[in-house]
Design an enzyme around this catalytic site. Structure first.
Site, PDB file in Angstrom:
ATOM      1  N   HIS A 133      -8.430   7.909   3.049  1.00 16.90           N
ATOM      2  CA  HIS A 133      -7.872   9.141   2.498  1.00 16.90           C
ATOM      3  C   HIS A 133      -8.985  10.025   1.949  1.00 16.90           C
ATOM      4  CE1 HIS A 133      -8.284   6.504  -1.021  1.00 16.90           C
ATOM      5  NE2 HIS A 133      -8.294   7.596  -1.777  1.00 16.90           N
ATOM      6  N   CYS A 182       0.856  -1.196   0.000  1.00 19.03           N
ATOM      7  CA  CYS A 182       0.000   0.000   0.000  1.00 19.03           C
ATOM      8  C   CYS A 182       0.890   1.243   0.000  1.00 19.03           C
ATOM      9  CB  CYS A 182      -0.910  -0.004   1.223  1.00 19.03           C
ATOM     10  SG  CYS A 182      -1.882   1.519   1.403  1.00 19.03           S
TER      11      CYS A 182
END
Length: 344
Positions: free
Chosen positions: A168, A42
């Site tokens: 996010h 990630c």
């Protein structure tokens, strides 16, 4: 009996369809995402800072250097941006068509280093840090006079457009003011010219007095399901005090904003079993001398009122909505608010 309700702020209509009435358990979309992937790959993980473009803002309590671990919030340009700051906002014509050069900015705000911490798990300090990043990046981008509006949003869940599991948000800076923001400015200005008051200030007072669509409130902020909600279980969060510009919010007020958002998101999570949603910040644009219609800035500080929309994506927009810009909502906002209030 169904009702057609007028959404003044967005100048559109919602059909509240009682015949199609749905309770929370009728919405089957859930976004319990698989967490079995190798998180070492990630790009938002600690130690993977080199897998993203260089950071342009971060919150680092330990004073660690940029592009290293030690951050709580990290902001960097989107690796695949919709717009680029290097381009020029040049207006051109192509036969009968118009276009603007692809100028702007597209940034990613990673609100936590914890891969497994999602919005419903955030504590107040996490939301405060997220809002600080929003505020500081908007203020910084508005120093570029070519930027007319900064749009900040969070996609939660694949059905809402989220492409990576790690939590996010994003912002896109534009050389034009979007149509929806222009519509809200024109509508609130019309209300102010007619009544000498801010539309949203009046709406908030009404919702608090009626109490039937309020979800949660504290001394500074309130969350409620709008009277003409476009989406089932749609929630609006707004300051009880008048403010047109989110960038002026103080750190003290960020604490009470974080409190309202935390409880609202958790209530949505428990009521609808982790629904996908879009969270959108609506704030006033900065004054620009070169904007083609400068009348939109007249009394903007008096009639516009910043707010946050949370739009659960638990129904599908179909031919009616796409063809008319009107919406069919199968859940009464009063019922939605009651379900959300009652969940602990």
């Amino acid at each position: 009996m169904s009702e057609i309700r007028y959404n003044f702020l967005k100048d559109t209509y919602t059909i509240i369809s009682v015949e199609r009435s749905k309770r929370p358990h009728d919405f089957t979309i859930s976004i319990y995402e698989e967490e079995t992937t190798d998180i070492s790959k990630c790009p938002f993980e600690y130690g993977n800072e080199d897998k993203t473009p260089p950071e342009i803002f971060s919150i680092r309590p330990d004073g660690s250097p940029p592009n290293t671990p030690g951050w709580l919030v990290r902001v960097f340009p989107n690796k695949y941006p919709a717009l680029r700051i290097e381009n020029q906002p040049i207006y051109e014509g192509y036969h009968m068509f118009d276009k603007i050069g692809g100028f702007g900015a597209h940034e990613v705000i990673v609100e936590t280093p914890d891969h497994f911490k999602h919005t419903q798990d955030f504590e107040e300090k996490d939301f405060i840090n997220m809002f600080i990043a929003f505020r500081e990046r908007i203020k910084s981008l508005y120093q570029d006079l070519r930027i007319k509006y900064v749009h900040v949003f969070k996609n939660h869940g694949k059905e809402a457009g989220k492409s990576l599991v790690h939590s996010h948000s994003q912002l896109i800076a534009l050389p034009i003011i979007p149509k929806q923001q222009l519509t809200m400015i024109k509508q609130t200005k019309k209300y102010y010219q007619q009544k000498g008051r801010c539309y949203l200030c009046d709406e908030i007072k009404t919702e608090i007095n009626l109490a039937e669509r309020v979800v949660y409130e504290n001394e500074d902020f309130v969350s409620y399901c709008p009277y003409a909600s476009l989406y089932p279980f749609e929630v609006k969060i707004a300051p009880k005090f008048h403010s047109h510009d989110f960038t002026t919010i103080t750190d003290e007020k960020l604490k009470t904003l974080a409190d309202v958002l935390k409880f609202t998101v958790r209530k949505l999570h428990k009521t609808l079993i982790n629904p996908p949603f879009n969270m959108i910040l609506h704030t006033a644009p900065p004054y620009r001398e070169d904007y083609i219609d400068k009348t939109i800035y007249e009394h903007l500080d008096k009639h516009f009122h910043w707010h946050i929309d949370i739009l659960p994506r638990i129904t599908t927009l179909a031919g009616f909505e796409l063809g008319t810009d009107y919406y069919i909502n199968p859940t009464m906002p009063e019922e939605a608010a009651r379900f959300l209030r009652e969940v602990v």
